[in-house]
Design an enzyme around this catalytic site. Sequence first.
Site, short mmCIF file in Angstrom:
data_model
loop_
_atom_site.label_atom_id
_atom_site.label_comp_id
_atom_site.label_asym_id
_atom_site.label_seq_id
_atom_site.Cartn_x
_atom_site.Cartn_y
_atom_site.Cartn_z
N HIS A 171 33.49 42.25 42.30
CA HIS A 171 33.98 42.83 43.11
C HIS A 171 33.58 44.27 43.33
O HIS A 171 32.96 44.86 42.61
CB HIS A 171 35.56 43.10 42.60
N ASP A 248 35.77 42.74 33.98
CA ASP A 248 36.65 42.87 35.10
C ASP A 248 37.52 41.51 34.84
O ASP A 248 37.07 40.29 35.06
CB ASP A 248 36.09 42.70 36.29
N GLN A 251 41.37 38.68 37.26
CA GLN A 251 41.67 37.29 37.77
C GLN A 251 42.03 36.56 36.43
O GLN A 251 42.25 35.33 36.79
CB GLN A 251 40.73 36.66 38.70
N LYS A 274 48.84 42.15 39.78
CA LYS A 274 48.03 40.86 39.80
C LYS A 274 48.80 39.90 38.83
O LYS A 274 48.69 38.67 38.92
CB LYS A 274 46.74 40.82 39.85
N CYS A 417 36.40 41.84 49.03
CA CYS A 417 35.72 43.07 48.54
C CYS A 417 34.74 42.26 47.68
O CYS A 417 34.43 42.90 46.69
CB CYS A 417 36.74 43.45 47.49
#
Length: 462
Positions: A171, A248, A251, A274, A417
């Site tokens: 991202h 990261d 997700q 999220k 992104c």
Amino acid sequence: MMEAVVPKLPSFNFLNPNSTAVQRLGFHRFSCSSSSLSPSVLVSADSKSVSLGHITRPDFPILHQEVNGKKLVYLDNAATSQKPVAVIKALQHYYEAYNSNVHRGIHYLSAKATDEYELARKKVAAFINASDSREIVFTRNATEAINLVAYSWGLSNLKPGDEIILTIAEHHSAIVPWQLISQKTGAILKFLNLNDDEIPDLDKLKEMLSSKTKLVVTHHVSNMLASVLPIEEVVHWAHDVGAKVLVDACQSVPHMVVDVQRLDADFLVASSHKMCGPTGIGFLYGKSDLLSAMPPFLGGGEMISDVFLDHSTYAEPPSRFEAGTPAIGEAIGLGAAIDYLSAIGMQRIHEYEIELATYLYENLLAVPNVRIYGPKPSENVHRAALCSFNVENIHPTDVATILDQQHGVAIRSGHHCAQPLHRYLGVNASARASLYFYNTKGDVDDFIQALNETVNFFDMFR
């Protein structure tokens, strides 16, 4: 002279979840108390035949509406999730009952707000199995969390010639901060490409790692490819050469069990919005020894120990990195979201989403002239519950527009992104349908039917 184009604005009509129409869709109405009890506790004995999506949908008021005259089908969860009643009520209760600044007062409201704010930190720590809640730093979002590591750890530890390895699928928020830091320090960015299965090439990663590598920055789950990386292995390889790892997990944390002690990552970031929580707050997990050695990121109130005219001393983490009045209500809302998710069970959510992911992939693959990005699902390869795709000769934004305006289906179009990844794949943009546990196979069916009709619509103009 060009004429102004007035876009058709969506119209909204909320469905009554108790209505006959909603009952026909299989929704089961129940109330969710502030204790965020698991929805499975509150449904009837035949719940084994009812999907998790059908069980939990009544907790999300926003899903029970019409958009442009059609039942809303929300498939943009990789961008943001919807919020259950329990989270909305937690925010409302904070502002109605004990709104006050934290850490600064001895009166009842301030003490109550402080207790709930710090309780939210403990909930985050328990949710990802951090060894201590002081390893959790609240930030505005995951982007700020990455910037915190870049400017605090990066500027203090990187020097000319040091290498930072990132994947081409990162991202922008995991790329741009390190570009800025490399310009300031002389560190070198190296990027890992994809293999033939459209997954970051981990064999190549092992070749790239060396004594020059100081940091590996990687996603856990790709927001475009839907690939899931074996973070434990990546961390082990990086640590073997003395490098740190920043994960990261935006997700992954909302969709599966994430155990930072098992992963052994040095830093991990995620965002509240999220994972059924409010916008405006995220968090950084950092190992205690690393956080303790890092200088402040921002200066101001809260992050100090003592302030003199010529210098200041700083608080211990996490306060050192939380300058100013924090997002108190948002943190409490995140805590309520964690209660809600934990009551369902993250493993249960993950197993249900694997089923949804395969169903989405297989049905989308059957649509003519569709190209899906990322690995094919198999017994050994589980995709996340999202698909980025393109339809031959139709721009993804046109696809998304017709799906919304004619069918009430919400997906995302653009570069997500991830412009470097799109360029690598030879496209400027893609469409993306992404699911969460409150989605159902019926949502997928509605999406596929709408997509087929959309493709047929554009075919008429060829």
